[in-house]
Design a protein around this motif. Structure first.
Motif, PDB file in Angstrom:
ATOM      1  N   UNK A 104       0.833  -1.206   0.000  1.00 38.82           N
ATOM      2  CA  UNK A 104       0.000   0.000   0.000  1.00 38.82           C
ATOM      3  C   UNK A 104       0.869   1.259   0.000  1.00 38.82           C
ATOM      4  N   UNK A 105       2.165   1.089  -0.237  1.00 43.08           N
ATOM      5  CA  UNK A 105       3.046   2.261  -0.352  1.00 43.08           C
ATOM      6  C   UNK A 105       3.472   2.363  -1.805  1.00 43.08           C
ATOM      7  N   UNK A 106       3.221   3.519  -2.416  1.00 41.22           N
ATOM      8  CA  UNK A 106       3.577   3.745  -3.812  1.00 41.22           C
ATOM      9  C   UNK A 106       4.738   4.736  -3.888  1.00 41.22           C
ATOM     10  N   UNK A 107       5.541   4.563  -4.929  1.00 41.88           N
ATOM     11  CA  UNK A 107       6.614   5.526  -5.181  1.00 41.88           C
ATOM     12  C   UNK A 107       6.632   5.836  -6.666  1.00 41.88           C
ATOM     13  N   UNK A 108       7.054   7.057  -6.990  1.00 35.11           N
ATOM     14  CA  UNK A 108       7.254   7.396  -8.401  1.00 35.11           C
ATOM     15  C   UNK A 108       8.729   7.655  -8.624  1.00 35.11           C
ATOM     16  N   UNK A 109       9.222   7.093  -9.737  1.00 37.95           N
ATOM     17  CA  UNK A 109      10.658   7.163 -10.011  1.00 37.95           C
ATOM     18  C   UNK A 109      10.850   7.610 -11.464  1.00 37.95           C
ATOM     19  N   UNK A 110      11.751   8.568 -11.697  1.00 35.30           N
ATOM     20  CA  UNK A 110      11.889   9.123 -13.057  1.00 35.30           C
ATOM     21  C   UNK A 110      12.783   8.290 -13.968  1.00 35.30           C
ATOM     22  N   UNK A 111      12.505   6.999 -14.065  1.00 37.59           N
ATOM     23  CA  UNK A 111      13.246   6.115 -14.974  1.00 37.59           C
ATOM     24  C   UNK A 111      12.400   4.886 -15.242  1.00 37.59           C
ATOM     25  N   UNK A 112      12.815   4.146 -16.268  1.00 35.38           N
ATOM     26  CA  UNK A 112      12.149   2.886 -16.580  1.00 35.38           C
ATOM     27  C   UNK A 112      12.801   1.796 -15.743  1.00 35.38           C
ATOM     28  N   UNK A 150       3.708  -0.874 -11.129  1.00 36.00           N
ATOM     29  CA  UNK A 150       2.282  -0.671 -11.418  1.00 36.00           C
ATOM     30  C   UNK A 150       2.099  -0.110 -12.822  1.00 36.00           C
ATOM     31  N   UNK A 151       2.683   1.042 -13.092  1.00 39.85           N
ATOM     32  CA  UNK A 151       2.525   1.684 -14.400  1.00 39.85           C
ATOM     33  C   UNK A 151       3.863   2.278 -14.843  1.00 39.85           C
ATOM     34  N   UNK A 152       4.054   2.307 -16.142  1.00 41.30           N
ATOM     35  CA  UNK A 152       5.222   2.989 -16.702  1.00 41.30           C
ATOM     36  C   UNK A 152       4.809   3.784 -17.926  1.00 41.30           C
TER      37      UNK A 152
END
Ligand code: GRF
Length: 217
Positions: A104-112, A150-152
């Motif tokens: 239930x913890x999400x992170x966004x990362x600026x790479x593939x 989850x998504x890219x």
């Protein structure tokens, strides 16, 4: 309405995108609290402008990561948070938080991911000669940027790209992708099988799946 806790350290443009999506009703959620570890983080202002409570927990005042995370957990529990979103939060989480909010913890990362984890991902992609860069929203596990994806979204790396130009193009994608991923989790449409996140009911329209390739005569 799912209650989100956002953890941020910096400018908070992703926090803003989440706040905007909640206000517009595009995700069935509300930001219940924003926790910042940097007292001067501009993210604070964004939260306050939207009427969201802010808790400042300065990591420098804690003797250990576990002690800091205990304070963060207390703030999240006080505000009955169900989903945690890391939005430019420059601290590694201890097992305490990761286990408490498992998947239930999400992170966004600026790479593939799994390429270019860690800091300066855009610079890593440029220096590594990547033809494509992108953005990943993933669930957080105990590794650095290693949890189920989850998504890219993808952008081409242009020969003329500077780190700043690439970062700006990626940032636009981040702001679209993060609310979308939160929606999937909030709607209970994410199932974990091994290292993979299975998205129930997701479909990929053909145009979204089209590849962009440079042509080499
Ligand atoms: C974003 O690039 C995000 O991918 C990374 O940290 C940055 C946060 O930017 N994890 P902001 O604070 O949301 O503007």
């Amino acid at each position: 309405m799912t209650r989100i806790g956002v953890l941020a350290s910096g400018s908070g443009t992703n926090l803003q995108a989440i706040l905007d999506a909640c206000a517009a009703g595009t995700i069935p959620a509300q930001v219940a609290v924003v926790v910042v570890n940097v007292p001067a983080a501009p993210a604070k202002e964004r939260a306050l402008k939207s009427g969201v409570p802010v808790v400042t927990i300065d990591h420098r005042e804690f003797a250990s990561r576990a002690a800091f995370d205990t304070a963060v957990l207390a703030a999240l529990e006080l505000h009955q948070v169900e989903i945690v979103c890391l939005a430019g939060f420059l601290r590694l989480l201890s097992p305490l938080l990761i286990e408490h909010f498992k998947n239930k913890i999400l992170n966004i990362h600026p790479a593939l991911l799994p390429s270019w984890p860690g800091l300066h991902a855009q610079r890593q992609a440029l220096e590594g000669g990547a033809r494509f860069a992108g953005v990943t929203v993933h669930l957080v596990d105990s590794g650095t940027d290693t949890g189920p994806i989850l998504l890219q979204a993808v952008v081409p790396v242009l020969p003329s790209d500077t780190e700043e130009q690439l970062s700006m193009r990626l940032r636009v994608l981040e702001h679209r992708l993060y609310p979308e991923a939160i929606r999937l989790v909030a709607e209970g449409r994410v199932r974990i099988e091994g290292r993979r996140a299975i998205l129930d009911g997701a479909h990929w329209p053909a145009e979204e799946a089209a590849l962009w390739c440079p042509s080499v005569p």
